[in-house]
Structure formats: structure tokens, C-alpha cells
Design a protein around this motif. Structure first.
Motif, PDB file in Angstrom:
ATOM      1  N   GLY A 165      14.390  -8.438 -12.142  1.00 29.86           N
ATOM      2  CA  GLY A 165      13.969  -8.382 -13.532  1.00 29.86           C
ATOM      3  C   GLY A 165      13.376  -9.655 -14.075  1.00 29.86           C
ATOM      4  N   SER A 166      13.236 -10.672 -13.225  1.00 29.87           N
ATOM      5  CA  SER A 166      12.674 -11.947 -13.696  1.00 29.87           C
ATOM      6  C   SER A 166      11.157 -11.904 -13.782  1.00 29.87           C
ATOM      7  CB  SER A 166      13.103 -13.089 -12.765  1.00 29.87           C
ATOM      8  OG  SER A 166      12.665 -12.846 -11.439  1.00 29.87           O
ATOM      9  N   GLY A 167      10.542 -10.844 -13.247  1.00 27.64           N
ATOM     10  CA  GLY A 167       9.086 -10.721 -13.286  1.00 27.64           C
ATOM     11  C   GLY A 167       8.410 -11.130 -12.002  1.00 27.64           C
ATOM     12  N   LYS A 168       9.204 -11.435 -10.976  1.00 27.63           N
ATOM     13  CA  LYS A 168       8.611 -11.982  -9.759  1.00 27.63           C
ATOM     14  C   LYS A 168       7.723 -10.980  -9.015  1.00 27.63           C
ATOM     15  CE  LYS A 168      12.681 -11.383  -6.751  1.00 27.63           C
ATOM     16  NZ  LYS A 168      13.428 -10.519  -7.702  1.00 27.63           N
ATOM     17  N   GLY A 169       8.048  -9.676  -9.107  1.00 26.49           N
ATOM     18  CA  GLY A 169       7.232  -8.679  -8.420  1.00 26.49           C
ATOM     19  C   GLY A 169       5.839  -8.601  -9.003  1.00 26.49           C
ATOM     20  N   THR A 170       5.762  -8.523 -10.316  1.00 34.47           N
ATOM     21  CA  THR A 170       4.468  -8.474 -11.005  1.00 34.47           C
ATOM     22  C   THR A 170       3.664  -9.733 -10.736  1.00 34.47           C
ATOM     23  OG1 THR A 170       5.374  -7.082 -12.761  1.00 34.47           O
ATOM     24  CG2 THR A 170       3.358  -8.304 -13.257  1.00 34.47           C
ATOM     25  N   LEU A 171       4.336 -10.873 -10.814  1.00 31.76           N
ATOM     26  CA  LEU A 171       3.638 -12.148 -10.634  1.00 31.76           C
ATOM     27  C   LEU A 171       3.253 -12.381  -9.183  1.00 31.76           C
ATOM     28  CD1 LEU A 171       5.746 -13.967 -13.249  1.00 31.76           C
ATOM     29  CD2 LEU A 171       3.253 -14.108 -13.175  1.00 31.76           C
ATOM     30  N   ALA A 172       4.081 -11.950  -8.239  1.00 31.98           N
ATOM     31  CA  ALA A 172       3.733 -12.098  -6.826  1.00 31.98           C
ATOM     32  C   ALA A 172       2.454 -11.336  -6.521  1.00 31.98           C
ATOM     33  CB  ALA A 172       4.876 -11.607  -5.948  1.00 31.98           C
ATOM     34  N   ALA A 173       2.323 -10.126  -7.079  1.00 32.72           N
ATOM     35  CA  ALA A 173       1.118  -9.329  -6.859  1.00 32.72           C
ATOM     36  C   ALA A 173      -0.109 -10.017  -7.454  1.00 32.72           C
ATOM     37  CB  ALA A 173       1.291  -7.939  -7.452  1.00 32.72           C
ATOM     38  N   LYS A 174       0.047 -10.589  -8.654  1.00 36.99           N
ATOM     39  CA  LYS A 174      -1.066 -11.295  -9.292  1.00 36.99           C
ATOM     40  C   LYS A 174      -1.455 -12.544  -8.503  1.00 36.99           C
ATOM     41  CE  LYS A 174      -1.141 -11.911 -13.770  1.00 36.99           C
ATOM     42  NZ  LYS A 174      -2.390 -11.242 -14.182  1.00 36.99           N
ATOM     43  N   ILE A 175      -0.448 -13.265  -8.008  1.00 34.85           N
ATOM     44  CA  ILE A 175      -0.711 -14.475  -7.227  1.00 34.85           C
ATOM     45  C   ILE A 175      -1.401 -14.115  -5.913  1.00 34.85           C
ATOM     46  CG2 ILE A 175       0.381 -16.362  -5.948  1.00 34.85           C
ATOM     47  CD1 ILE A 175       0.401 -16.856  -8.927  1.00 34.85           C
ATOM     48  N   ALA A 176      -0.943 -13.061  -5.247  1.00 35.67           N
ATOM     49  CA  ALA A 176      -1.557 -12.638  -3.982  1.00 35.67           C
ATOM     50  C   ALA A 176      -3.016 -12.249  -4.198  1.00 35.67           C
ATOM     51  CB  ALA A 176      -0.768 -11.475  -3.385  1.00 35.67           C
ATOM     52  N   GLN A 177      -3.286 -11.531  -5.267  1.00 33.83           N
ATOM     53  CA  GLN A 177      -4.660 -11.128  -5.562  1.00 33.83           C
ATOM     54  C   GLN A 177      -5.520 -12.344  -5.895  1.00 33.83           C
ATOM     55  OE1 GLN A 177      -5.147  -8.573  -9.031  1.00 33.83           O
ATOM     56  NE2 GLN A 177      -6.855  -7.514  -8.046  1.00 33.83           N
ATOM     57  N   HIS A 178      -4.953 -13.277  -6.648  1.00 28.76           N
ATOM     58  CA  HIS A 178      -5.682 -14.487  -7.053  1.00 28.76           C
ATOM     59  C   HIS A 178      -6.141 -15.306  -5.847  1.00 28.76           C
ATOM     60  CE1 HIS A 178      -6.693 -17.982  -9.545  1.00 28.76           C
ATOM     61  NE2 HIS A 178      -5.968 -18.728  -8.723  1.00 28.76           N
ATOM     62  N   TYR A 179      -5.259 -15.444  -4.844  1.00 26.86           N
ATOM     63  CA  TYR A 179      -5.578 -16.275  -3.685  1.00 26.86           C
ATOM     64  C   TYR A 179      -6.125 -15.461  -2.505  1.00 26.86           C
ATOM     65  CZ  TYR A 179      -3.215 -20.151  -6.014  1.00 26.86           C
ATOM     66  OH  TYR A 179      -2.861 -21.132  -6.905  1.00 26.86           O
ATOM     67  N   GLY A 180      -6.115 -14.136  -2.622  1.00 20.95           N
ATOM     68  CA  GLY A 180      -6.572 -13.302  -1.517  1.00 20.95           C
ATOM     69  C   GLY A 180      -5.614 -13.291  -0.342  1.00 20.95           C
ATOM     70  N   TYR A 181      -4.323 -13.396  -0.635  1.00 23.76           N
ATOM     71  CA  TYR A 181      -3.287 -13.455   0.401  1.00 23.76           C
ATOM     72  C   TYR A 181      -2.620 -12.098   0.599  1.00 23.76           C
ATOM     73  CZ  TYR A 181      -3.291 -18.620   0.348  1.00 23.76           C
ATOM     74  OH  TYR A 181      -3.623 -19.948   0.459  1.00 23.76           O
ATOM     75  N   HIS A 182      -1.916 -11.973   1.715  1.00 25.25           N
ATOM     76  CA  HIS A 182      -1.080 -10.804   1.953  1.00 25.25           C
ATOM     77  C   HIS A 182       0.138 -10.896   1.043  1.00 25.25           C
ATOM     78  CE1 HIS A 182      -3.411  -9.679   5.493  1.00 25.25           C
ATOM     79  NE2 HIS A 182      -3.357 -10.946   5.873  1.00 25.25           N
ATOM     80  N   LEU A 183       0.805  -9.748   0.853  1.00 28.77           N
ATOM     81  CA  LEU A 183       1.966  -9.699  -0.038  1.00 28.77           C
ATOM     82  C   LEU A 183       3.160  -9.082   0.672  1.00 28.77           C
ATOM     83  CD1 LEU A 183       3.265  -9.934  -2.881  1.00 28.77           C
ATOM     84  CD2 LEU A 183       2.283  -7.687  -3.390  1.00 28.77           C
ATOM     85  N   LEU A 184       4.298  -9.739   0.552  1.00 31.09           N
ATOM     86  CA  LEU A 184       5.562  -9.204   1.075  1.00 31.09           C
ATOM     87  C   LEU A 184       6.527  -9.013  -0.084  1.00 31.09           C
ATOM     88  CD1 LEU A 184       7.844  -8.542   3.082  1.00 31.09           C
ATOM     89  CD2 LEU A 184       8.180 -11.009   3.377  1.00 31.09           C
ATOM     90  N   ASP A 185       6.921  -7.780  -0.313  1.00 33.06           N
ATOM     91  CA  ASP A 185       7.973  -7.477  -1.290  1.00 33.06           C
ATOM     92  C   ASP A 185       9.254  -7.278  -0.489  1.00 33.06           C
ATOM     93  OD1 ASP A 185       9.741  -6.436  -3.088  1.00 33.06           O
ATOM     94  OD2 ASP A 185       8.340  -5.038  -4.009  1.00 33.06           O
TER      95      ASP A 185
END
Length: 227
Positions: free
Chosen positions: A13-33
């Protein structure tokens, strides 16, 4: 070519999922949830009626964890998560399945079985890893480590709004109690307890917007990757 790794750890609930997705898209990186992986295993063990007998059926549970049939697909509508070819994207985000995941995560042998599965997500050009022990256990070599937190009250309020937005009648008292119970279990477990590493940047999102946190994160990440 080196693989840049960004870890984003913190409580539910800290927002890390939403922000991880935004960060991955911003840098063009893969994402691990990574939380989704634990939720998937918890859900799988529940469906096989093994969740309440983890100790007695530990070897069987380890075997299931090692060969868990999961798939992540990024779509325009968001991340779609499959368990044994079934779309469980919504089901794994419920509070109930969150409790399953917390029980699974408290078993060292099951954490070990999922460890290599998570590390395999590190591929060029880079990875954003979202979880609870990404910096401390899974990717201690990460170039940028962030610990995103928020008060239990603010996280409960966010969860209520999320559930109400999809038509679910949610009461904050029960959700707050669940969050506090899960936090206590995650922070006090013997293996990989939920806490920031000494070299992590701690960000409290209790009173910040997603955009504010995103800006603070990218500023820090840019500094780390430039070193």
C-alpha cells in the motif's frame, strides 16, 4: 553490457507497484513484481488445499514453487498476471490473497525456492524490482535502492479508495487491522524481515502525490546510475 538494477522495497500500500511500473517505463527497463510471485504461490497453494498445512506438506510446496507456471504480460491496461494459463490479475490483489502471500513469505524454504526465479528477471538493459527484500536479499548489487513507506493509516485509506472505485464495499477498520498485522509479521520474520538496507534512500509517501514521489525517485536514480 552491464545490467542496471533499481530496487523499490516497502510495505503493502505504499505505492511501490504503481511507481515501479512508471519507473520501468521511464527508463525502458524490465519489471519484476516480486510480491505478485508470492501472491501467485500463495493462491496456488490455497487452491490445492496446502496453505494451512505448509509445515506438513513442505516438500510438496517447494516443488510447486520451483515449477510455478506463471507469466507476466504488459498491456495498455496494465500488467496482466497469469497462473497456470489463467488470468488472476484482479484475484491476486485482494486482501485475502495478500494474507496468503505473507504466510508463504514467512517460510525460509519457500523463499529460497522463489529466489532464483526472481533473479532471472535481471536482463539487459535493466530491471526495476518491486518487493520487500529486493535490495537486502535478491539484488544486493543494485545500483539504486529505494525504500518506499507510508503510515498504516494512509495506506488503509488508499486501499479503501481503490476497492470502492471498483465497486467493492470496503471498511477501513478491517483493512487497517490487516495491514498492521501483515506489517508486524513481515517486520518480525526471521528471514529477510521488511526493513530498509543501510544504503537505501527512504521515501515516505504518506503526504506526497505519485508525481512528487516519481520526481524524487528519478532524481535519486539518475544520480546513482551516473556514478
Amino acid at each position: 553490457m552491464s545490467i542496471n538494477i533499481i530496487t523499490i522495497d516497502g510495505p503493502s500500500g505504499s505505492g511501490k507497484g504503481t511507481l515501479a511500473a512508471k519507473i520501468a517505463q521511464h527508463y525502458g527497463y524490465h519489471l519484476l513484481d516480486s510480491g505478485a510471485i508470492y501472491r501467485l504461490l500463495g493462491l496456488c497453494l490455497y487452491k490445492r488445499q496446502l496453505l494451512e498445512q505448509l509445515d506438513a506438506a513442505l516438500e510438496q510446496c517447494i516443488e510447486i514453487a520451483t515449477h510455478l507456471d506463471i507469466e507476466f504480460k504488459a498491456t495498455a491496461q496494465g500488467l496482466v498476471v497469469y497462473l497456470e494459463q489463467q488470468d488472476v490479475s484482479l484475484e491476486i490483489r485482494t486482501e485475502t490473497v495478500g494474507e496468503y502471500a505473507s504466510k508463504v513469505a514467512a517460510i525460509p524454504e519457500l523463499r529460497a525456492a522463489l529466489l532464483q526465479r526472481q533473479r532471472d528477471f535481471a536482463q539487459t538493459p535493466g530491471l526495476v524490482a518491486d518487493g520487500r527484500d529486493m535490495a537486502s536479499v535478491v539484488f544486493p548489487e543494485a545500483q539504486a535502492k529505494i525504500f518506499l513507506t507510508a503510515s498504516a493509516q494512509s495506506r488503509a485509506e488508499r486501499r479503501v479508495k481503490q476497492l470502492q472505485a471498483i465497486g467493492v464495499d470496503a471498511r477501513i477498520d478491517g483493512i487497517l487491522a490487516n495491514i498492521e498485522t501483515r506489517d508486524k509479521r513481515d517486520m518480525e520474520r526471521a528471514v529477510a524481515p521488511l526493513k530498509p538496507t543501510a544504503d537505501a534512500k527512504i521515501i515516505d509517501s504518506s503526504h506526497l502525490s505519485i508525481d512528487d514521489v516519481f520526481t524524487e525517485m528519478t532524481t535519486y536514480i539518475d544520480q546513482c546510475l551516473a556514478i
